[in-house]
Design a protein around this motif. Structure first.
Motif, PDB file in Angstrom:
ATOM      1  N   LEU A  79     -21.634 -17.790  -0.275  1.00 35.66           N
ATOM      2  CA  LEU A  79     -22.676 -16.924  -0.830  1.00 35.66           C
ATOM      3  C   LEU A  79     -23.124 -15.883   0.191  1.00 35.66           C
ATOM      4  CD1 LEU A  79     -24.541 -16.261  -3.188  1.00 35.66           C
ATOM      5  CD2 LEU A  79     -26.151 -17.949  -2.286  1.00 35.66           C
ATOM      6  N   ALA A  80     -23.268 -16.313   1.433  1.00 35.25           N
ATOM      7  CA  ALA A  80     -23.647 -15.380   2.495  1.00 35.25           C
ATOM      8  C   ALA A  80     -22.564 -14.328   2.701  1.00 35.25           C
ATOM      9  CB  ALA A  80     -23.909 -16.145   3.790  1.00 35.25           C
ATOM     10  N   GLY A  81     -21.311 -14.758   2.649  1.00 32.21           N
ATOM     11  CA  GLY A  81     -20.209 -13.800   2.785  1.00 32.21           C
ATOM     12  C   GLY A  81     -20.177 -12.807   1.645  1.00 32.21           C
ATOM     13  N   ALA A 117     -20.782  -8.747   2.005  1.00 30.77           N
ATOM     14  CA  ALA A 117     -19.793  -7.784   1.505  1.00 30.77           C
ATOM     15  C   ALA A 117     -20.409  -6.853   0.474  1.00 30.77           C
ATOM     16  CB  ALA A 117     -18.602  -8.523   0.910  1.00 30.77           C
ATOM     17  N   SER A 118     -21.258  -7.387  -0.366  1.00 27.89           N
ATOM     18  CA  SER A 118     -21.910  -6.580  -1.387  1.00 27.89           C
ATOM     19  C   SER A 118     -22.825  -5.533  -0.767  1.00 27.89           C
ATOM     20  CB  SER A 118     -22.700  -7.486  -2.338  1.00 27.89           C
ATOM     21  OG  SER A 118     -23.387  -6.726  -3.298  1.00 27.89           O
ATOM     22  N   LEU A 119     -23.602  -5.944   0.207  1.00 25.18           N
ATOM     23  CA  LEU A 119     -24.493  -4.995   0.894  1.00 25.18           C
ATOM     24  C   LEU A 119     -23.704  -3.940   1.661  1.00 25.18           C
ATOM     25  CD1 LEU A 119     -27.350  -7.309   2.174  1.00 25.18           C
ATOM     26  CD2 LEU A 119     -27.528  -5.503   0.453  1.00 25.18           C
ATOM     27  N   ALA A 120     -22.645  -4.365   2.311  1.00 23.36           N
ATOM     28  CA  ALA A 120     -21.813  -3.418   3.052  1.00 23.36           C
ATOM     29  C   ALA A 120     -21.217  -2.379   2.114  1.00 23.36           C
ATOM     30  CB  ALA A 120     -20.711  -4.161   3.798  1.00 23.36           C
ATOM     31  N   TRP A 121     -20.728  -2.802   0.969  1.00 25.26           N
ATOM     32  CA  TRP A 121     -20.154  -1.870  -0.001  1.00 25.26           C
ATOM     33  C   TRP A 121     -21.230  -0.940  -0.548  1.00 25.26           C
ATOM     34  CZ3 TRP A 121     -20.927  -0.859  -5.214  1.00 25.26           C
ATOM     35  CH2 TRP A 121     -19.979  -0.040  -5.794  1.00 25.26           C
ATOM     36  N   HIS A 122     -22.429  -1.477  -0.796  1.00 26.14           N
ATOM     37  CA  HIS A 122     -23.544  -0.693  -1.341  1.00 26.14           C
ATOM     38  C   HIS A 122     -23.882   0.484  -0.430  1.00 26.14           C
ATOM     39  CE1 HIS A 122     -27.335   0.227  -3.328  1.00 26.14           C
ATOM     40  NE2 HIS A 122     -27.911   0.179  -2.145  1.00 26.14           N
ATOM     41  N   PHE A 123     -23.830   0.267   0.881  1.00 23.33           N
ATOM     42  CA  PHE A 123     -24.165   1.335   1.816  1.00 23.33           C
ATOM     43  C   PHE A 123     -22.950   2.150   2.228  1.00 23.33           C
ATOM     44  CE2 PHE A 123     -27.864  -1.439   2.470  1.00 23.33           C
ATOM     45  CZ  PHE A 123     -28.865  -0.496   2.285  1.00 23.33           C
ATOM     46  N   ALA A 124     -21.796   1.536   2.298  1.00 18.95           N
ATOM     47  CA  ALA A 124     -20.608   2.229   2.777  1.00 18.95           C
ATOM     48  C   ALA A 124     -20.084   3.257   1.776  1.00 18.95           C
ATOM     49  CB  ALA A 124     -19.513   1.233   3.122  1.00 18.95           C
ATOM     50  N   GLN A 125     -20.092   2.948   0.503  1.00 15.20           N
ATOM     51  CA  GLN A 125     -19.535   3.874  -0.484  1.00 15.20           C
ATOM     52  C   GLN A 125     -20.276   5.215  -0.503  1.00 15.20           C
ATOM     53  OE1 GLN A 125     -19.414   2.490  -4.505  1.00 15.20           O
ATOM     54  NE2 GLN A 125     -18.197   4.211  -5.202  1.00 15.20           N
ATOM     55  N   PRO A 126     -21.609   5.240  -0.616  1.00 15.16           N
ATOM     56  CA  PRO A 126     -22.296   6.538  -0.585  1.00 15.16           C
ATOM     57  C   PRO A 126     -22.119   7.265   0.744  1.00 15.16           C
ATOM     58  CG  PRO A 126     -23.756   4.835  -1.441  1.00 15.16           C
ATOM     59  CD  PRO A 126     -22.528   4.156  -0.923  1.00 15.16           C
ATOM     60  N   LEU A 127     -22.074   6.526   1.841  1.00 15.13           N
ATOM     61  CA  LEU A 127     -21.869   7.177   3.131  1.00 15.13           C
ATOM     62  C   LEU A 127     -20.475   7.782   3.221  1.00 15.13           C
ATOM     63  CD1 LEU A 127     -23.642   4.746   5.601  1.00 15.13           C
ATOM     64  CD2 LEU A 127     -24.365   7.037   4.926  1.00 15.13           C
ATOM     65  N   ASN A 128     -19.471   7.108   2.690  1.00 23.90           N
ATOM     66  CA  ASN A 128     -18.115   7.661   2.677  1.00 23.90           C
ATOM     67  C   ASN A 128     -18.043   8.924   1.823  1.00 23.90           C
ATOM     68  OD1 ASN A 128     -17.001   5.792   4.425  1.00 23.90           O
ATOM     69  ND2 ASN A 128     -16.460   4.378   2.784  1.00 23.90           N
ATOM     70  N   GLU A 129     -18.753   8.934   0.695  1.00 18.98           N
ATOM     71  CA  GLU A 129     -18.800  10.133  -0.144  1.00 18.98           C
ATOM     72  C   GLU A 129     -19.479  11.278   0.598  1.00 18.98           C
ATOM     73  OE1 GLU A 129     -20.574   9.241  -3.921  1.00 18.98           O
ATOM     74  OE2 GLU A 129     -19.157   7.634  -4.325  1.00 18.98           O
ATOM     75  N   LEU A 130     -20.553  10.968   1.328  1.00 16.84           N
ATOM     76  CA  LEU A 130     -21.254  11.985   2.107  1.00 16.84           C
ATOM     77  C   LEU A 130     -20.366  12.522   3.222  1.00 16.84           C
ATOM     78  CD1 LEU A 130     -23.874  13.532   2.611  1.00 16.84           C
ATOM     79  CD2 LEU A 130     -24.645  11.606   4.000  1.00 16.84           C
ATOM     80  N   ILE A 131     -19.659  11.655   3.896  1.00 19.05           N
ATOM     81  CA  ILE A 131     -18.738  12.083   4.949  1.00 19.05           C
ATOM     82  C   ILE A 131     -17.661  13.002   4.376  1.00 19.05           C
ATOM     83  CG2 ILE A 131     -16.897  11.269   6.500  1.00 19.05           C
ATOM     84  CD1 ILE A 131     -18.711   8.771   6.967  1.00 19.05           C
ATOM     85  N   SER A 132     -17.131  12.654   3.220  1.00 21.05           N
ATOM     86  CA  SER A 132     -16.108  13.479   2.580  1.00 21.05           C
ATOM     87  C   SER A 132     -16.662  14.859   2.226  1.00 21.05           C
ATOM     88  CB  SER A 132     -15.591  12.769   1.334  1.00 21.05           C
ATOM     89  OG  SER A 132     -14.667  13.569   0.661  1.00 21.05           O
TER      90      SER A 132
END
Length: 86
Positions: free
Chosen positions: A5-7, A11-26
């Protein structure tokens, strides 16, 4: 079970923040390459979304400024073209 559950939560939190940041970087990279106005579409109302909204305001401002400069350039060409002909 709690480790799984912790894993999953991590992963869910990392994806939540990483996806918008990747779009911003692009979008930033596209602007840096001179592709013109770029926009991002932040999904939430968190810090990452506020960063995306700020980026969009900057992008809009730059697009307006570039349009103003282009208009000024056309005016100068017209004036200088008249001077050469006259």
């Amino acid at each position: 079970l709690s480790l799984a559950l912790a894993g999953w939560l991590s992963a869910s939190l990392a994806w939540h923040f990483a996806q918008p940041l990747n779009e911003l970087i692009s979008a930033v990279e596209k602007m840096a390459e001179g592709a013109g106005q770029a926009r991002v579409y932040p999904p939430d109302r968190d810090e990452v979304s506020l960063l995306g909204q700020t980026f969009n305001r900057i992008s809009d401002h730059l697009a307006l400024r570039i349009a103003d400069l282009e208009e000024d350039r056309q005016k100068m060409r017209t004036i200088l073209g008249g001077m050469v002909e006259g």
